[in-house]
Design an enzyme around this catalytic site. Structure first.
Site, PDB file in Angstrom:
ATOM      1  N   GLY A 263     -15.633 -26.858 -44.198  1.00 22.66           N
ATOM      2  CA  GLY A 263     -14.698 -27.964 -43.998  1.00 22.66           C
ATOM      3  C   GLY A 263     -15.400 -29.237 -43.570  1.00 22.66           C
ATOM      4  O   GLY A 263     -16.619 -29.271 -43.414  1.00 22.66           O
ATOM      5  N   GLY A 265     -16.465 -32.412 -41.158  1.00 20.02           N
ATOM      6  CA  GLY A 265     -16.851 -32.535 -39.753  1.00 20.02           C
ATOM      7  C   GLY A 265     -18.283 -32.127 -39.500  1.00 20.02           C
ATOM      8  O   GLY A 265     -18.953 -31.490 -40.318  1.00 20.02           O
ATOM      9  N   GLU A 288     -14.349 -27.748 -51.033  1.00 23.98           N
ATOM     10  CA  GLU A 288     -13.630 -28.965 -51.439  1.00 23.98           C
ATOM     11  C   GLU A 288     -14.503 -30.189 -51.216  1.00 23.98           C
ATOM     12  O   GLU A 288     -14.722 -30.968 -52.112  1.00 23.98           O
ATOM     13  CB  GLU A 288     -12.286 -29.074 -50.719  1.00 23.98           C
ATOM     14  CG  GLU A 288     -12.370 -28.742 -49.250  1.00 23.98           C
ATOM     15  CD  GLU A 288     -11.080 -29.015 -48.522  1.00 23.98           C
ATOM     16  OE1 GLU A 288     -10.012 -28.731 -49.053  1.00 23.98           O
ATOM     17  OE2 GLU A 288     -11.161 -29.536 -47.399  1.00 23.98           O
ATOM     18  N   ASN A 378      -6.111 -35.319 -37.506  1.00 18.64           N
ATOM     19  CA  ASN A 378      -6.322 -35.689 -38.917  1.00 18.64           C
ATOM     20  C   ASN A 378      -5.306 -35.037 -39.852  1.00 18.64           C
ATOM     21  O   ASN A 378      -4.764 -35.675 -40.736  1.00 18.64           O
ATOM     22  CB  ASN A 378      -7.715 -35.248 -39.387  1.00 18.64           C
ATOM     23  CG  ASN A 378      -8.816 -35.904 -38.582  1.00 18.64           C
ATOM     24  OD1 ASN A 378      -8.704 -37.056 -38.180  1.00 18.64           O
ATOM     25  ND2 ASN A 378      -9.886 -35.168 -38.324  1.00 18.64           N
ATOM     26  N   GLY A 382      -7.652 -28.789 -46.092  1.00 20.06           N
ATOM     27  CA  GLY A 382      -7.722 -27.591 -46.926  1.00 20.06           C
ATOM     28  C   GLY A 382      -7.946 -26.329 -46.105  1.00 20.06           C
ATOM     29  O   GLY A 382      -8.084 -25.240 -46.664  1.00 20.06           O
TER      30      GLY A 382
HETATM   31  N1  COA Z   1      -8.680 -31.001 -27.127  1.00 17.71           N
HETATM   32  C1  COA Z   1      -8.702 -32.353 -27.244  1.00 17.71           C
HETATM   33  N2  COA Z   1      -9.630 -33.017 -27.978  1.00 17.71           N
HETATM   34  C2  COA Z   1     -10.584 -32.292 -28.590  1.00 17.71           C
HETATM   35  C3  COA Z   1     -10.640 -30.901 -28.495  1.00 17.71           C
HETATM   36  C4  COA Z   1      -9.633 -30.254 -27.729  1.00 17.71           C
HETATM   37  N3  COA Z   1      -9.606 -28.933 -27.605  1.00 17.71           N
HETATM   38  N4  COA Z   1     -11.701 -30.474 -29.202  1.00 17.71           N
HETATM   39  C5  COA Z   1     -12.286 -31.549 -29.731  1.00 17.71           C
HETATM   40  N5  COA Z   1     -11.622 -32.651 -29.348  1.00 17.71           N
HETATM   41  C6  COA Z   1     -11.910 -34.025 -29.729  1.00 17.71           C
HETATM   42  C7  COA Z   1     -13.375 -34.369 -29.544  1.00 17.71           C
HETATM   43  O1  COA Z   1     -13.639 -34.740 -28.200  1.00 17.71           O
HETATM   44  C8  COA Z   1     -13.517 -35.535 -30.498  1.00 17.71           C
HETATM   45  O2  COA Z   1     -12.939 -36.663 -29.897  1.00 17.71           O
HETATM   46  P1  COA Z   1     -13.552 -38.127 -30.089  1.00 17.71           P
HETATM   47  O3  COA Z   1     -13.335 -38.442 -31.540  1.00 17.71           O
HETATM   48  O4  COA Z   1     -12.743 -38.962 -29.160  1.00 17.71           O
HETATM   49  O5  COA Z   1     -14.998 -37.995 -29.720  1.00 17.71           O
HETATM   50  C9  COA Z   1     -12.614 -35.130 -31.676  1.00 17.71           C
HETATM   51  O6  COA Z   1     -11.703 -34.162 -31.132  1.00 17.71           O
HETATM   52  C10 COA Z   1     -13.360 -34.525 -32.858  1.00 17.71           C
HETATM   53  O7  COA Z   1     -14.074 -33.407 -32.418  1.00 17.71           O
HETATM   54  P2  COA Z   1     -15.578 -33.092 -32.869  1.00 17.71           P
HETATM   55  O8  COA Z   1     -16.131 -32.113 -31.897  1.00 17.71           O
HETATM   56  O9  COA Z   1     -16.320 -34.363 -33.098  1.00 17.71           O
HETATM   57  O10 COA Z   1     -15.381 -32.257 -34.203  1.00 17.71           O
HETATM   58  P3  COA Z   1     -15.319 -32.586 -35.757  1.00 17.71           P
HETATM   59  O11 COA Z   1     -15.753 -33.937 -36.138  1.00 17.71           O
HETATM   60  O12 COA Z   1     -16.037 -31.460 -36.367  1.00 17.71           O
HETATM   61  O13 COA Z   1     -13.756 -32.482 -36.076  1.00 17.71           O
HETATM   62  C11 COA Z   1     -11.615 -31.438 -36.324  1.00 17.71           C
HETATM   63  C12 COA Z   1     -13.011 -31.385 -35.688  1.00 17.71           C
HETATM   64  C13 COA Z   1     -10.889 -30.149 -35.976  1.00 17.71           C
HETATM   65  C14 COA Z   1     -10.832 -32.636 -35.795  1.00 17.71           C
HETATM   66  C15 COA Z   1     -11.798 -31.585 -37.875  1.00 17.71           C
HETATM   67  O14 COA Z   1     -12.631 -30.567 -38.336  1.00 17.71           O
HETATM   68  C16 COA Z   1     -10.467 -31.532 -38.610  1.00 17.71           C
HETATM   69  O15 COA Z   1      -9.773 -32.519 -38.718  1.00 17.71           O
HETATM   70  N6  COA Z   1     -10.099 -30.336 -39.119  1.00 17.71           N
HETATM   71  C17 COA Z   1      -8.839 -30.134 -39.787  1.00 17.71           C
HETATM   72  C18 COA Z   1      -8.958 -30.309 -41.260  1.00 17.71           C
HETATM   73  C19 COA Z   1      -9.858 -29.267 -41.876  1.00 17.71           C
HETATM   74  O16 COA Z   1     -10.254 -28.297 -41.265  1.00 17.71           O
HETATM   75  N7  COA Z   1     -10.192 -29.427 -43.109  1.00 17.71           N
HETATM   76  C20 COA Z   1     -11.030 -28.408 -43.739  1.00 17.71           C
HETATM   77  C21 COA Z   1     -11.240 -28.636 -45.095  1.00 17.71           C
HETATM   78  S1  COA Z   1     -11.763 -30.340 -45.382  1.00 17.71           S
END
Ligand code: COA
Length: 497
Positions: A263, A265, A288, A378, A382
């Site tokens: 995914g 990130g 994807e 976000n 997928g």
């Molecule tokens: N509670 C609150 N905030 C949290 C948290 C929690 N348990 N865990 C992480 N965060 C915050 C982080 O502090 C960070 O905040 P910031 O932007 O203010 O620094 C933000 O969430 C993003 O976390 P990060 O550790 O940088 O992870 P990432 O960039 O890998 O993103 C998701 C993680 C889950 C947000 C991202 O993977 C996502 O949107 N996933 C859903 C969609 C998906 O899985 N698609 C897959 C196919 S494309």
């Protein structure tokens, strides 16, 4: 010169300015725009729309493949153009507008949007705005660095605007496989039986008379915002590599593993990156988003083939890869997202899906989208398409967020995107929980022992111990299930003072 990219000469007269093309879009319309995780998005017409909104009432429903680059979502939000947005976004300004209730965001599984449009459960699409690197002799649209939902948007829309982007290399032509599933309920099986299978055409087939305008652009895709691997993401990658190696030694997977999906990130990218040094070879991807790690694996000789729906790269990787994209021909295929994420194909290929959790709970339910159960991050993207249907549904997360003030493993998730029935493996930097074949009580023990940060482990064990005394198949203390979240809201930390 752009004319050599419009190979159907009768379309030469359709070239107009972005402002002229944007006039085809009127208040209240539904627009289907290209763009998937910042790649291959429309870059000029949306900006012209935002300018128009300064002087006239203009609100639209905007559908894309996934998130957009070039600040398009921010600009459209600030101009007040977005009434509804789907199926995914990742823009901080739009995110705030969604959470204020100003933009109605429909968070959909990425494979489903076009099914809903095709069966007229949503829509219709008034105007499609599709980025292309060329138009063929027959008027077919050759997409650029993503396909996303572009093919179905173009096929269903009343009118089509093509953004012909001269910075997108012509070598992209031939890297797309546009297959549109036949009608339900008598649909033929989708003829994708390996990651390499070609099932459709290298362009979007449309009647060229439906192209209402062509806009010439010269703006590049935005770069990905992923951070390089750090100590914790390397530890996560290490646990996962060890686990996959064990699967191989126990005869459940071959050294080439099964097709991989990762995914968006930083963490998921780092995990794939970790496979460069792993004991696997001749890997394939059925994913994807193809991120930097895909090309690093190609260049390390570890990856044979990658199928995806978009190419989303960091600035450095973009500058390195795009000019030589032709050298990856034959090893790379971009598909519509309904095919890259199709449950039938994912199940058939036995994909190993690796996605990121925002938080998970002691039973293995995963929240990917909502902070404190209310604030959209976000979208599910997928991750659900893959998790439900994968051979192995793996979720990764750091055990702590916000400098340790948040534990990513909590008693009960505040929003469930992936329930315990879909989650096979959880990984944090502290360890890996293999949940396959375990009952909830066993899952909780495994997750607490392996994935909870030592600073929160005793707290989690105490919660579970006391919940067990109450009994039940999935024991909980309902009055305390969200107490960690409440404590964070009240004191700024999930840790008791
Ligand atoms: N509670 C609150 N905030 C949290 C948290 C929690 N348990 N865990 C992480 N965060 C915050 C982080 O502090 C960070 O905040 P910031 O932007 O203010 O620094 C933000 O969430 C993003 O976390 P990060 O550790 O940088 O992870 P990432 O960039 O890998 O993103 C998701 C993680 C889950 C947000 C991202 O993977 C996502 O949107 N996933 C859903 C969609 C998906 O899985 N698609 C897959 C196919 S494309």
């Amino acid at each position: 010169m752009y004319r050599d990219r419009i190979r159907l000469k009768s379309l030469w007269g359709k070239v107009v300015t972005p402002e002229e093309a944007a006039l085809l879009i009127r208040d209240g319309m539904t627009i289907g725009m290209s763009g998937f995780t910042r790649a291959g998005d429309a870059k000029a017409v949306p900006l012209a729309l935002a300018e128009r909104a300064a002087t006239e009432q203009l609100k639209v429903t905007l559908m894309t493949g996934a998130s957009l680059g070039n600040d398009v979502d921010r600009i459209l939000t600030e101009a007040g153009v977005l009434a509804r947005r789907l199926p995914f976004q990742a823009d901080p300004v739009l995110r705030k507008a969604i959470n204020r209730g100003e933009v109605m965001f429909v968070d959909q599984h990425l494979s489903e949007t076009v099914e809903l449009l095709r069966s007229r459960q949503m829509g219709p699409v008034d105007v499609a705005v599709i980025e292309a690197c060329a138009i063929t002799e027959t008027g077919g649209i050759v997409p650029t660095t993503s396909i996303g939902n572009s093919a179905t948007f173009a096929i269903l829309a009343e009118k089509i605007i093509v953004e012909l982007n001269l910075t997108q290399p012509l070598d992209l032509e031939g890297m797309h496989d546009v297959y549109i599933p036949t009608r339900r309920p008598f649909r033929e099986p989708i003829p994708v039986v390996t990651a390499e299978s070609r099932a459709g055409l290298p362009y979007i087939p449309i009647d060229p008379s439906r192209i209402a305008a062509i806009v010439v652009t010269r703006k590049q895709d935005s770069s990905a915002t992923i951070l390089p691997p750090d100590g914790e993401t390397r530890q996560i990658a290490g646990h996962l590599t060890e686990f996959l190696d064990r699967e191989v030694r126990q005869g459940r997977l071959g050294r080439s593993l099964n097709p991989l999906q990762a995914g968006i990130g930083t963490i998921a990218n780092a995990v794939l990156h970790g496979l460069i040094d792993g004991p696997f070879h001749d890997l394939t991807m059925y994913s994807e988003v193809l991120q930097d790690s895909t090309f690093d694996l190609f260049d390390a000789g570890k990856l044979n083939f990658a199928s995806g729906s978009s190419i989303t790269l960091s600035a450095g990787k973009y500058a390195e890869v795009l000019p030589k994209i032709g050298s990856y021909k034959g090893r790379l295929l971009l598909r519509p997202q309904e095919i890259s994420n199709h449950p039938e194909v994912i199940r058939r290929l036995g994909v190993i899906g690796i996605n990121t959790a925002l938080e998970c709970d002691i039973y293995g339910n995963v929240n990917s989208t909502h902070v404190n159960g209310t604030q959209m991050m976000n979208g599910i993207g997928g991750s659900g398409d893959f998790a439900r249907n994968a051979h192995l549904a793996i979720f990764v997360t750091k055990s702590l967020a916000k400098d340790g003030k948040i534990s990513s493993v909590v008693p009960m998730v505040t929003h469930t995107d992936h329930n315990e029935h879909d989650v096979d493996v959880l990984v944090t930097e502290t360890g890996l929980a293999d949940l396959r074949g375990l009952a909830p009580r066993e899952r909780a023990e495994t997750i607490i022992r392996n994935c909870v940060h030592p600073g929160y482990r005793e707290l989690a064990m105490d919660y579970h111990r006391r919940a067990l005394q109450r009994g039940g198949h999935t024991p909980h203390l309902l009055e305390e299930a969200f107490s960690w979240h409440l404590r964070y809201q009240q004191t700024g930390s999930m840790q008791p003072s």
